[in-house]
Motif scaffolding. Structure first.
Motif, mmCIF file in Angstrom:
data_model
loop_
_atom_site.group_PDB
_atom_site.id
_atom_site.type_symbol
_atom_site.label_atom_id
_atom_site.label_comp_id
_atom_site.label_asym_id
_atom_site.label_seq_id
_atom_site.Cartn_x
_atom_site.Cartn_y
_atom_site.Cartn_z
ATOM 1 N N ALA A 195 0.854 -1.187 0.000
ATOM 2 C CA ALA A 195 0.000 0.000 0.000
ATOM 3 C C ALA A 195 0.891 1.238 0.000
ATOM 4 O O ALA A 195 1.740 1.395 0.877
ATOM 5 N N PRO A 196 0.741 2.135 -0.950
ATOM 6 C CA PRO A 196 1.648 3.277 -1.053
ATOM 7 C C PRO A 196 1.441 4.299 0.065
ATOM 8 O O PRO A 196 0.362 4.385 0.661
ATOM 9 N N ASP A 197 2.485 5.038 0.337
ATOM 10 C CA ASP A 197 2.409 6.090 1.341
ATOM 11 C C ASP A 197 1.298 7.068 0.954
ATOM 12 O O ASP A 197 1.151 7.428 -0.219
ATOM 13 N N GLY A 198 0.521 7.453 1.947
ATOM 14 C CA GLY A 198 -0.598 8.346 1.705
ATOM 15 C C GLY A 198 -1.921 7.635 1.492
ATOM 16 O O GLY A 198 -2.973 8.285 1.413
ATOM 17 N N SER A 199 -1.883 6.311 1.388
ATOM 18 C CA SER A 199 -3.115 5.551 1.196
ATOM 19 C C SER A 199 -4.033 5.655 2.405
ATOM 20 O O SER A 199 -3.571 5.720 3.548
ATOM 21 N N ARG A 200 -5.321 5.628 2.131
ATOM 22 C CA ARG A 200 -6.345 5.563 3.170
ATOM 23 C C ARG A 200 -7.238 4.383 2.816
ATOM 24 O O ARG A 200 -7.880 4.374 1.762
ATOM 25 N N VAL A 201 -7.250 3.380 3.687
ATOM 26 C CA VAL A 201 -7.938 2.117 3.395
ATOM 27 C C VAL A 201 -9.007 1.862 4.445
ATOM 28 O O VAL A 201 -8.751 1.988 5.644
ATOM 29 N N THR A 202 -10.183 1.493 3.995
ATOM 30 C CA THR A 202 -11.268 1.113 4.903
ATOM 31 C C THR A 202 -11.722 -0.303 4.587
ATOM 32 O O THR A 202 -11.993 -0.623 3.423
ATOM 33 N N ASP A 228 -8.387 11.000 7.877
ATOM 34 C CA ASP A 228 -8.197 12.447 7.845
ATOM 35 C C ASP A 228 -8.330 13.033 6.441
ATOM 36 O O ASP A 228 -8.185 14.242 6.239
ATOM 37 N N ARG A 229 -8.574 12.166 5.456
ATOM 38 C CA ARG A 229 -8.787 12.618 4.078
ATOM 39 C C ARG A 229 -9.612 11.548 3.364
ATOM 40 O O ARG A 229 -9.819 10.463 3.910
ATOM 41 N N PRO A 230 -10.087 11.809 2.161
ATOM 42 C CA PRO A 230 -10.941 10.831 1.475
ATOM 43 C C PRO A 230 -10.282 9.458 1.349
ATOM 44 O O PRO A 230 -9.070 9.345 1.159
ATOM 45 N N VAL A 231 -11.107 8.438 1.457
ATOM 46 C CA VAL A 231 -10.613 7.071 1.396
ATOM 47 C C VAL A 231 -10.066 6.754 0.008
ATOM 48 O O VAL A 231 -10.619 7.188 -1.008
ATOM 49 N N THR A 232 -8.956 6.021 -0.035
ATOM 50 C CA THR A 232 -8.365 5.591 -1.303
ATOM 51 C C THR A 232 -9.097 4.373 -1.851
ATOM 52 O O THR A 232 -9.403 4.287 -3.045
ATOM 53 N N VAL A 233 -9.356 3.422 -0.974
ATOM 54 C CA VAL A 233 -10.066 2.213 -1.375
ATOM 55 C C VAL A 233 -10.863 1.674 -0.196
ATOM 56 O O VAL A 233 -10.404 1.720 0.953
#
Length: 279
Positions: A195-202, A228-233
């Motif tokens: 998972a790349p840096d900055g990813s947001r996973v739910t 803290d920011r929109p989810v990536t996946v």
């Protein structure tokens, strides 16, 4: 704050219940049933129970039975599913117990778990907190016992899946076992899933252990209460499938229709295809 899932009294009781659950699953098996293949490579239902006996016996300070000279000796290190020293010890116990009939193995299981119950029930708080070598490194003995609960819980699922039997995967036993399992997910996403840096996973986990897990990757991956920011996946799947993927019992591609991915689908597929991390 003390982790409630490491409470000595409760965890000892949950381990006892877990051993009872395994015994109940195999109590009425005939010899053919005992030798049914399990989801674990090279192991039958018999072998799964023998493995639990071996680990609990080792925790009592015991060694594997002597090799029967009338049987061919197996070099367990050459087996394809044996990849480390822990697996070598596991396989030696299984190999040495394998000639027994299932009924005798069940007797041994009852004997060793009864002794383990007595040991745990008599243990003082100081011993429960003592740093101890474990499959996850040097941890307090109580944490090691939570690992044991997870391991035995997973093996209950292995046996149930092998026999085509449904079991209750929820409740407090499942929740505490899942707590041990889930602790590794952020690291697995970063290390194995890349998972790349900055990813947001739910993870939207459904089923008997339903919950929502938010993970942020900022240098390292970690759980957060809210992103803290929109989810990536976002990945939606059943709790039972999640733990079986993490345990390497099946693959995401075999259950693609049971996994919903929204957002970065390429990343989501890579993550679920690389969840297997247990020994």
């Amino acid at each position: 704050m003390t982790d409630p899932t490491l409470d000595r009294t409760e965890l000892t009781a949950l381990l006892s219940q877990q051993w009872d659950a395994i015994a109940a699953l195999v109590a009425d098996l005939d010899e053919n049933g005992w030798r049914t293949s399990s989801p674990l490579p090279g192991w039958t239902v018999f072998d799964v129970v023998a493995h639990v006996i071996g680990t609990e016996s080792w925790l009592l300070g015991e060694k594997p039975p002597a090799h029967d000279p009338n049987r061919p000796k197996t070099d367990v290190r050459t087996l394809p599913h044996v990849r480390n020293e822990t697996a070598v010890l596991n396989e030696i116990w299984v190999d040495r117990l394998r000639p027994l009939p299932g009924a005798r193995l069940l007797e041994l299981f009852g004997e060793v778990t009864d002794r383990r119950r007595k040991t745990l029930e008599s243990m003082e708080d100081a011993a429960w907190e003592t740093p101890t070598p474990s499959p996850i490194g040097q941890v307090g003995y109580g944490r090691f016992m939570r690992v044991r609960l997870f391991d035995c819980w997973m093996h209950e699922l292995d046996i149930a899946d092998a026999l085509g039997t449904a079991v209750d995967e929820g409740g407090r036993r499942g929740a505490v076992a899942f707590a041990e399992f889930a602790g590794a997910i952020p690291r697995v996403l970063a290390k194995l899933g890349k998972a790349p840096d900055g990813s947001r996973v739910t993870f939207e986990v459904t089923g008997p252990l339903a919950r929502t897990l938010h993970i942020q990757v900022d240098g390292r991956a970690a759980y957060v209460d809210a992103l803290d920011r929109p989810v990536t996946v976002t990945i939606r799947l059943d709790s039972g499938l999640l733990v079986r993927l993490g345990g390497g019992r099946t693959t995401a591609d075999a259950h693609r229709d049971e996994i919903a991915i929204s957002g970065d689908e390429e990343l989501g597929l890579r993550l679920v295809r690389n969840l297997a991390f247990t020994i």
